[in-house]
Design a protein around this motif. Sequence first.
Motif, mmCIF file in Angstrom:
data_model
loop_
_atom_site.group_PDB
_atom_site.id
_atom_site.type_symbol
_atom_site.label_atom_id
_atom_site.label_comp_id
_atom_site.label_asym_id
_atom_site.label_seq_id
_atom_site.Cartn_x
_atom_site.Cartn_y
_atom_site.Cartn_z
ATOM 1 N N ARG A 1 3.569 -16.418 19.969
ATOM 2 C CA ARG A 1 4.754 -16.315 19.633
ATOM 3 C C ARG A 1 5.188 -16.962 18.379
ATOM 4 N NH1 ARG A 1 6.524 -19.445 23.825
ATOM 5 N NH2 ARG A 1 6.008 -17.726 25.402
ATOM 6 N N LEU A 2 4.813 -17.906 17.889
ATOM 7 C CA LEU A 2 5.093 -18.566 16.552
ATOM 8 C C LEU A 2 4.705 -17.663 15.385
ATOM 9 C CD1 LEU A 2 4.017 -22.257 17.085
ATOM 10 C CD2 LEU A 2 6.280 -21.295 16.794
ATOM 11 N N GLY A 3 3.826 -16.587 15.474
ATOM 12 C CA GLY A 3 3.723 -15.663 14.529
ATOM 13 C C GLY A 3 2.115 -15.567 14.001
ATOM 14 N N SER B 1 -1.843 -14.500 14.852
ATOM 15 C CA SER B 1 -2.234 -13.423 15.519
ATOM 16 C C SER B 1 -2.966 -13.795 16.805
ATOM 17 C CB SER B 1 -3.287 -12.625 14.642
ATOM 18 O OG SER B 1 -4.687 -13.322 14.440
ATOM 19 N N ARG B 2 -3.262 -12.822 17.709
ATOM 20 C CA ARG B 2 -4.018 -12.820 18.912
ATOM 21 C C ARG B 2 -5.449 -13.465 18.794
ATOM 22 N NH1 ARG B 2 -3.501 -7.317 21.516
ATOM 23 N NH2 ARG B 2 -3.491 -6.949 19.147
ATOM 24 N N ILE B 3 -6.229 -12.905 17.810
ATOM 25 C CA ILE B 3 -7.271 -13.164 17.560
ATOM 26 C C ILE B 3 -7.646 -14.542 16.785
ATOM 27 C CG2 ILE B 3 -7.746 -12.135 15.291
ATOM 28 C CD1 ILE B 3 -10.495 -11.161 16.327
ATOM 29 N N ALA B 4 -6.658 -14.901 16.083
ATOM 30 C CA ALA B 4 -6.551 -16.157 15.400
ATOM 31 C C ALA B 4 -6.412 -17.201 16.299
ATOM 32 C CB ALA B 4 -5.476 -16.334 14.341
ATOM 33 N N ALA B 5 -5.539 -17.106 17.163
ATOM 34 C CA ALA B 5 -5.338 -18.085 18.299
ATOM 35 C C ALA B 5 -6.540 -18.355 19.245
ATOM 36 C CB ALA B 5 -4.073 -17.684 19.598
ATOM 37 N N CYS B 6 -7.170 -17.154 19.420
ATOM 38 C CA CYS B 6 -8.461 -17.176 20.298
ATOM 39 C C CYS B 6 -9.458 -17.814 19.594
ATOM 40 C CB CYS B 6 -8.702 -15.727 20.885
ATOM 41 S SG CYS B 6 -7.622 -15.216 21.871
ATOM 42 N N ALA B 7 -9.598 -17.523 18.436
ATOM 43 C CA ALA B 7 -10.693 -18.430 17.538
ATOM 44 C C ALA B 7 -10.499 -19.946 17.629
ATOM 45 C CB ALA B 7 -10.534 -17.972 15.916
ATOM 46 N N TRP C 1 -5.518 -16.621 6.177
ATOM 47 C CA TRP C 1 -6.042 -15.495 5.399
ATOM 48 C C TRP C 1 -6.186 -14.245 5.838
ATOM 49 C CZ3 TRP C 1 -10.629 -12.603 4.146
ATOM 50 C CH2 TRP C 1 -10.568 -12.007 3.153
ATOM 51 N N PHE C 2 -6.957 -14.371 6.926
ATOM 52 C CA PHE C 2 -7.458 -12.895 7.855
ATOM 53 C C PHE C 2 -5.942 -12.503 8.238
ATOM 54 C CE2 PHE C 2 -11.824 -14.493 8.198
ATOM 55 C CZ PHE C 2 -12.481 -13.183 7.742
ATOM 56 N N ASP C 3 -5.176 -13.201 8.798
ATOM 57 C CA ASP C 3 -3.818 -12.539 9.433
ATOM 58 C C ASP C 3 -3.193 -11.783 8.338
ATOM 59 O OD1 ASP C 3 -4.561 -13.622 11.847
ATOM 60 O OD2 ASP C 3 -3.007 -15.103 11.992
ATOM 61 N N ALA C 4 -2.933 -12.497 6.949
ATOM 62 C CA ALA C 4 -2.409 -11.651 6.130
ATOM 63 C C ALA C 4 -3.124 -10.427 5.614
ATOM 64 C CB ALA C 4 -2.264 -12.567 4.821
ATOM 65 N N LYS C 5 -4.404 -10.405 5.830
ATOM 66 C CA LYS C 5 -5.165 -9.268 5.491
ATOM 67 C C LYS C 5 -5.174 -8.294 6.555
ATOM 68 C CE LYS C 5 -10.009 -8.051 3.927
ATOM 69 N NZ LYS C 5 -11.162 -8.354 3.669
ATOM 70 N N GLU C 6 -5.026 -8.712 7.667
ATOM 71 C CA GLU C 6 -5.190 -7.915 8.906
ATOM 72 C C GLU C 6 -3.980 -8.234 9.644
ATOM 73 O OE1 GLU C 6 -9.001 -8.706 10.524
ATOM 74 O OE2 GLU C 6 -10.162 -8.088 8.779
ATOM 75 N N PRO C 7 -2.934 -7.690 9.679
ATOM 76 C CA PRO C 7 -1.779 -7.997 10.619
ATOM 77 C C PRO C 7 -1.909 -7.625 11.975
ATOM 78 C CG PRO C 7 -0.966 -7.014 8.681
ATOM 79 C CD PRO C 7 -2.415 -7.042 8.387
ATOM 80 N N ASP C 8 -1.261 -8.449 12.890
ATOM 81 C CA ASP C 8 -1.309 -8.240 14.257
ATOM 82 C C ASP C 8 0.049 -7.966 14.788
ATOM 83 O OD1 ASP C 8 -1.455 -7.919 16.974
ATOM 84 O OD2 ASP C 8 -2.314 -10.006 17.099
ATOM 85 N N GLU C 9 0.315 -6.426 15.218
ATOM 86 C CA GLU C 9 1.522 -6.060 15.836
ATOM 87 C C GLU C 9 2.063 -6.871 16.850
ATOM 88 O OE1 GLU C 9 -0.167 -2.823 18.809
ATOM 89 O OE2 GLU C 9 0.910 -2.165 17.097
ATOM 90 N N MET C 10 1.472 -7.729 17.591
ATOM 91 C CA MET C 10 1.945 -8.395 18.561
ATOM 92 C C MET C 10 2.182 -9.849 18.178
ATOM 93 S SD MET C 10 1.761 -6.863 21.320
ATOM 94 C CE MET C 10 2.182 -7.930 22.434
ATOM 95 N N ALA C 11 1.818 -10.310 16.936
ATOM 96 C CA ALA C 11 2.267 -11.699 16.286
ATOM 97 C C ALA C 11 3.784 -11.788 16.377
ATOM 98 C CB ALA C 11 1.776 -11.823 14.873
ATOM 99 N N GLY C 12 4.282 -13.244 16.925
ATOM 100 C CA GLY C 12 5.687 -13.380 17.158
ATOM 101 C C GLY C 12 6.002 -12.624 18.530
#
Length: 460
Positions: A151-153, A155-161, A218-229
């Motif tokens: 919800r803060l922005g 990505s799902r995979i970053a949060a999971c990492a 860095w990965f989130d900027a390169k591979e944006p997640d539509e569910m972020a936020g």
Amino acid sequence: MLGLLIAIIVVVWVARYVLKKYPAQPILFTAGIVMMVLTLVFGLGEILPAKSSTGSPWLDIIQSISMAFSSRAAKLGMIIMLIGGFSKYMDKIGASTALVRIAIKPLQKLGHPYMVLALTSILSNVLAMFISSASGFGLLLMVTMYPVLVRLGVSRIAACAVIATASAPGWGPAGADSIFAAELCGMEIVPYFVQYQVPVGIATVLTLAIAHFFVQRWFDAKEPDEMAGKDVSAKMTDDQLAAQESPKVPAFYALLPTLPLIFVLFFGLVDLGVKMDISLATLVSIFLTMIIEFARHRDGKKTCLDITSFWNGMGLQMATVVTLIVAAETFSKGLISLGAIDTLIKGAQDAGFGGIGMMFVFVAIIIAATLITGSGNATFFAFVPLAPKVAALSGISPVLLILPMNFVSNLARSLSPIAAVVIVVAGAASLSPMDLAKRTFIPILASTVVNIAVTLVLFF
């Protein structure tokens, strides 16, 4: 050389069947017994010294297993069972969940997404010292912290990492691997934890958090997640949410899982004439918790029924961890009886490897085996009994081998796409375990390098 060749073949066989999801204990027992049998067949060595022998070298194989059960179940096994039972009791009464929910509450109010991500990594790796199951803790964080991060922005995979590496260092006085490591180093768990794990663990945890901050951003900027936020809490299945349901408890229950550590550290630092080891501290904590539970519910029957989770937890630790330790010792006994370790050390010394070189060899073996099997504990228990002998022959302190092995067996688990915690966390977010493992690679690599470097700087 024949012994080393046999050992390599057996180790490959073990890796093959563990990779096929065979239970580790029978595979390690079988491998150890086979190696000891071949030791006698080819006359490569003895199984037990004369003072411990039954008089029959063939019966000595079984006697060595009996001796391992006797020595490990009596002290080390009891400590592990008590702590495991205490952890289950804390889960049962809702104290573990209370600890996590209260601890992460301040993070939910911060606004910077990747700062919250890094702080989540630090906090969760501290909380992991009080929660025994990495996969269970990961699922709890998926229910509580994952929706906040996304919800803060983030990505799902970053949060999971971050959540998949929530118990990556594997430090703390309650871990079965830490307790076993301390015993092999010839010390009690509290000095091992305070003098060795804490300084190295702090550096490891901070490195992991900093690496997550930069790598995931860095990965989130390169591979944006539509569910972020967006709100992803609705994406959690009913089964996932139900798995972490726990009774509502008073806020002070969050302190209960930490009581054993508090007691041990307090009486260890303050001289009151009281000797408080981890077993005594755990039992005192259980009795205090039962009194609190009875005073709160005024129901003796409920208090007695809930404490059965403690007995069940003890039995589970005996069935899983203690038997794994004995199976691993049998496996190690087979390797030693073949002369494989002596040959390996002599070869390493002839190649110019010193004691530090052997440390890197063992760390590499632990990492490779953990990646293949997905289990840090099984790998650690299989190879760490060899460490004291290797250290003695290499002329270094056992802790220089055991401490890095203790840490990297847990760190490498977060890199394996077949590790339970990676599968559970990825599944809860409908992600690929392989993709998740790729996101944990750089942070875990950086933490491993720093872990080994700090160990060498402080203790070599």
